[in-house]
Scaffold this motif. Structure first.
Motif, PDB file in Angstrom:
ATOM      1  N   GLU A 116       0.846  -1.187   0.000  1.00 46.86           N
ATOM      2  CA  GLU A 116       0.000   0.000   0.000  1.00 46.86           C
ATOM      3  C   GLU A 116       0.890   1.248   0.000  1.00 46.86           C
ATOM      4  O   GLU A 116       1.948   1.259   0.617  1.00 46.86           O
ATOM      5  N   LEU A 117       0.440   2.283  -0.690  1.00 41.73           N
ATOM      6  CA  LEU A 117       1.178   3.546  -0.670  1.00 41.73           C
ATOM      7  C   LEU A 117       1.089   4.171   0.718  1.00 41.73           C
ATOM      8  O   LEU A 117       0.098   4.008   1.422  1.00 41.73           O
ATOM      9  N   GLU A 118       2.149   4.890   1.094  1.00 44.89           N
ATOM     10  CA  GLU A 118       2.183   5.565   2.390  1.00 44.89           C
ATOM     11  C   GLU A 118       2.567   7.018   2.205  1.00 44.89           C
ATOM     12  O   GLU A 118       3.492   7.323   1.439  1.00 44.89           O
ATOM     13  N   PRO A 119       1.885   7.922   2.912  1.00 47.39           N
ATOM     14  CA  PRO A 119       2.298   9.328   2.851  1.00 47.39           C
ATOM     15  C   PRO A 119       3.642   9.511   3.537  1.00 47.39           C
ATOM     16  O   PRO A 119       3.991   8.773   4.455  1.00 47.39           O
ATOM     17  N   GLU A 120       4.391  10.484   3.055  1.00 47.36           N
ATOM     18  CA  GLU A 120       5.734  10.739   3.579  1.00 47.36           C
ATOM     19  C   GLU A 120       5.903  12.215   3.921  1.00 47.36           C
ATOM     20  O   GLU A 120       5.288  13.081   3.320  1.00 47.36           O
ATOM     21  N   TRP A 121       6.772  12.463   4.894  1.00 52.75           N
ATOM     22  CA  TRP A 121       7.247  13.813   5.196  1.00 52.75           C
ATOM     23  C   TRP A 121       8.463  14.096   4.326  1.00 52.75           C
ATOM     24  O   TRP A 121       9.297  13.217   4.136  1.00 52.75           O
ATOM     25  N   VAL A 122       8.588  15.323   3.840  1.00 52.15           N
ATOM     26  CA  VAL A 122       9.751  15.726   3.046  1.00 52.15           C
ATOM     27  C   VAL A 122      10.337  16.984   3.677  1.00 52.15           C
ATOM     28  O   VAL A 122       9.623  17.951   3.948  1.00 52.15           O
ATOM     29  N   LEU A 123      11.650  16.952   3.910  1.00 53.27           N
ATOM     30  CA  LEU A 123      12.380  18.081   4.501  1.00 53.27           C
ATOM     31  C   LEU A 123      13.221  18.745   3.416  1.00 53.27           C
ATOM     32  O   LEU A 123      14.237  18.199   2.997  1.00 53.27           O
ATOM     33  N   PRO A 124      12.807  19.918   2.917  1.00 52.75           N
ATOM     34  CA  PRO A 124      13.591  20.622   1.898  1.00 52.75           C
ATOM     35  C   PRO A 124      14.851  21.249   2.503  1.00 52.75           C
ATOM     36  O   PRO A 124      14.786  21.931   3.521  1.00 52.75           O
ATOM     37  N   THR A 125      15.997  20.992   1.873  1.00 49.06           N
ATOM     38  CA  THR A 125      17.270  21.546   2.330  1.00 49.06           C
ATOM     39  C   THR A 125      18.113  21.933   1.120  1.00 49.06           C
ATOM     40  O   THR A 125      17.797  21.565  -0.007  1.00 49.06           O
ATOM     41  N   ARG A 126      19.178  22.639   1.392  1.00 46.97           N
ATOM     42  CA  ARG A 126      20.176  22.916   0.359  1.00 46.97           C
ATOM     43  C   ARG A 126      21.346  21.975   0.600  1.00 46.97           C
ATOM     44  O   ARG A 126      21.659  21.628   1.740  1.00 46.97           O
ATOM     45  N   LEU A 127      21.993  21.557  -0.458  1.00 46.92           N
ATOM     46  CA  LEU A 127      23.069  20.582  -0.370  1.00 46.92           C
ATOM     47  C   LEU A 127      24.211  21.062   0.519  1.00 46.92           C
ATOM     48  O   LEU A 127      24.846  20.258   1.212  1.00 46.92           O
ATOM     49  N   ASP A 128      24.447  22.360   0.560  1.00 46.31           N
ATOM     50  CA  ASP A 128      25.572  22.873   1.343  1.00 46.31           C
ATOM     51  C   ASP A 128      25.217  23.142   2.811  1.00 46.31           C
ATOM     52  O   ASP A 128      26.064  23.604   3.576  1.00 46.31           O
ATOM     53  N   GLU A 129      23.991  22.830   3.238  1.00 41.92           N
ATOM     54  CA  GLU A 129      23.622  23.013   4.645  1.00 41.92           C
ATOM     55  C   GLU A 129      24.263  21.940   5.510  1.00 41.92           C
ATOM     56  O   GLU A 129      24.453  20.814   5.070  1.00 41.92           O
ATOM     57  N   LYS A 130      24.573  22.312   6.730  1.00 44.72           N
ATOM     58  CA  LYS A 130      25.129  21.365   7.695  1.00 44.72           C
ATOM     59  C   LYS A 130      23.994  20.886   8.599  1.00 44.72           C
ATOM     60  O   LYS A 130      23.384  21.682   9.305  1.00 44.72           O
ATOM     61  N   TRP A 131      23.718  19.574   8.572  1.00 45.28           N
ATOM     62  CA  TRP A 131      22.666  19.007   9.404  1.00 45.28           C
ATOM     63  C   TRP A 131      23.291  18.181  10.522  1.00 45.28           C
ATOM     64  O   TRP A 131      24.107  17.311  10.282  1.00 45.28           O
ATOM     65  N   THR A 132      22.901  18.488  11.743  1.00 47.88           N
ATOM     66  CA  THR A 132      23.394  17.766  12.909  1.00 47.88           C
ATOM     67  C   THR A 132      22.269  16.888  13.456  1.00 47.88           C
ATOM     68  O   THR A 132      21.103  17.060  13.100  1.00 47.88           O
ATOM     69  N   ALA A 133      22.635  15.973  14.337  1.00 50.83           N
ATOM     70  CA  ALA A 133      21.622  15.129  14.977  1.00 50.83           C
ATOM     71  C   ALA A 133      20.636  16.000  15.764  1.00 50.83           C
ATOM     72  O   ALA A 133      19.435  15.711  15.798  1.00 50.83           O
ATOM     73  N   HIS A 134      21.130  17.073  16.357  1.00 53.22           N
ATOM     74  CA  HIS A 134      20.254  17.961  17.126  1.00 53.22           C
ATOM     75  C   HIS A 134      19.224  18.653  16.223  1.00 53.22           C
ATOM     76  O   HIS A 134      18.044  18.721  16.573  1.00 53.22           O
ATOM     77  N   ARG A 135      19.659  19.148  15.081  1.00 55.35           N
ATOM     78  CA  ARG A 135      18.721  19.808  14.152  1.00 55.35           C
ATOM     79  C   ARG A 135      17.685  18.827  13.627  1.00 55.35           C
ATOM     80  O   ARG A 135      16.501  19.150  13.526  1.00 55.35           O
ATOM     81  N   LEU A 136      18.120  17.610  13.285  1.00 56.59           N
ATOM     82  CA  LEU A 136      17.173  16.590  12.828  1.00 56.59           C
ATOM     83  C   LEU A 136      16.214  16.206  13.951  1.00 56.59           C
ATOM     84  O   LEU A 136      15.025  15.992  13.717  1.00 56.59           O
ATOM     85  N   SER A 137      16.728  16.133  15.181  1.00 61.14           N
ATOM     86  CA  SER A 137      15.885  15.811  16.336  1.00 61.14           C
ATOM     87  C   SER A 137      14.783  16.851  16.517  1.00 61.14           C
ATOM     88  O   SER A 137      13.648  16.507  16.874  1.00 61.14           O
ATOM     89  N   ASP A 138      15.111  18.127  16.290  1.00 65.25           N
ATOM     90  CA  ASP A 138      14.098  19.179  16.383  1.00 65.25           C
ATOM     91  C   ASP A 138      12.976  18.960  15.369  1.00 65.25           C
ATOM     92  O   ASP A 138      11.799  19.162  15.666  1.00 65.25           O
TER      93      ASP A 138
END
Length: 196
Positions: A116-138
């Protein structure tokens, strides 16, 4: 009849430019650059990848507070992730169905795996952004396991229709400077490895 050299033909904006410059789509809770990035990703999902039911979210479905950044929810044309245990169950079911077809005289020996198809969340970012575990946790802390149904009256519903979907996940959409978009699945916490 030729145009004079000093008169240039009118430049018509592309559909994406019209969409990004539509001020009615912008929310005061986020920077316009983050919102136009989300609109760009939404456009890419719809017209390049055939996603449906796309929605732009600026507030948390849990607390109604502004999200750390705008998110998109939508329905991909095919399932993006199958839990390893669910994969085993689907293969068993498909094998049983194939055996039943074989006993009925059907020569089709292919496994017919249905998901079955499932809805998804999408997080738009720029390739040069720095993502940390803390930012993803937020981000994970502000969303539900599955995006809320547009027609549902209770947006705090956090139970997925799929019992195998037990952790939050997002599709990280990273846009490069040349507008190429790369998509990655990011899950909240430790997840059992997928079998190939």
């Amino acid at each position: 009849m030729a145009c004079p050299a000093d008169v240039k033909p009118p430049i018509h904006p592309s559909p994406l430019q019209l969409l990004v410059t539509d001020a009615s789509l912008l929310s005061p809770s986020h920077l316009p650059s983050l919102q136009t990035l989300a609109i760009q990703i939404q456009h890419n999902l719809q017209y390049q990848h055939s996603w449906t039911a796309l929605r732009l979210h600026t507030h948390s479905p849990l607390t109604n507070e502004p999200l750390p950044r705008p998110l998109i929810s939508g329905l991909p044309p095919k399932r993006l992730y199958v839990h390893p245990d669910e994969q085993i169950e689907l293969l068993k079911k498909a094998e049983q169905d194939r055996q039943v077809r074989s006993r009925q005289g059907d020569n089709n020996t292919a496994l017919d795996i249905k998901t079955e198809l499932e809805p998804e969340w999408v997080l738009p970012t720029r390739l040069d952004e720095k993502w940390t575990a803390h930012r993803l946790s937020d981000v994970f802390g502000a969303i539900t396991v599955v995006p809320p149904d547009e027609e549902a009256s209770d947006t705090s519903e956090d139970r997925p229709a799929n019992p195998w979907r037990t952790v939050k996940r997002i599709v990280l959409a990273a846009v490069s400077t040349d507008s190429t978009v790369v998509y990655y699945i990011v899950q909240d916490g430790v997840v059992k490895p997928r079998q190939n």
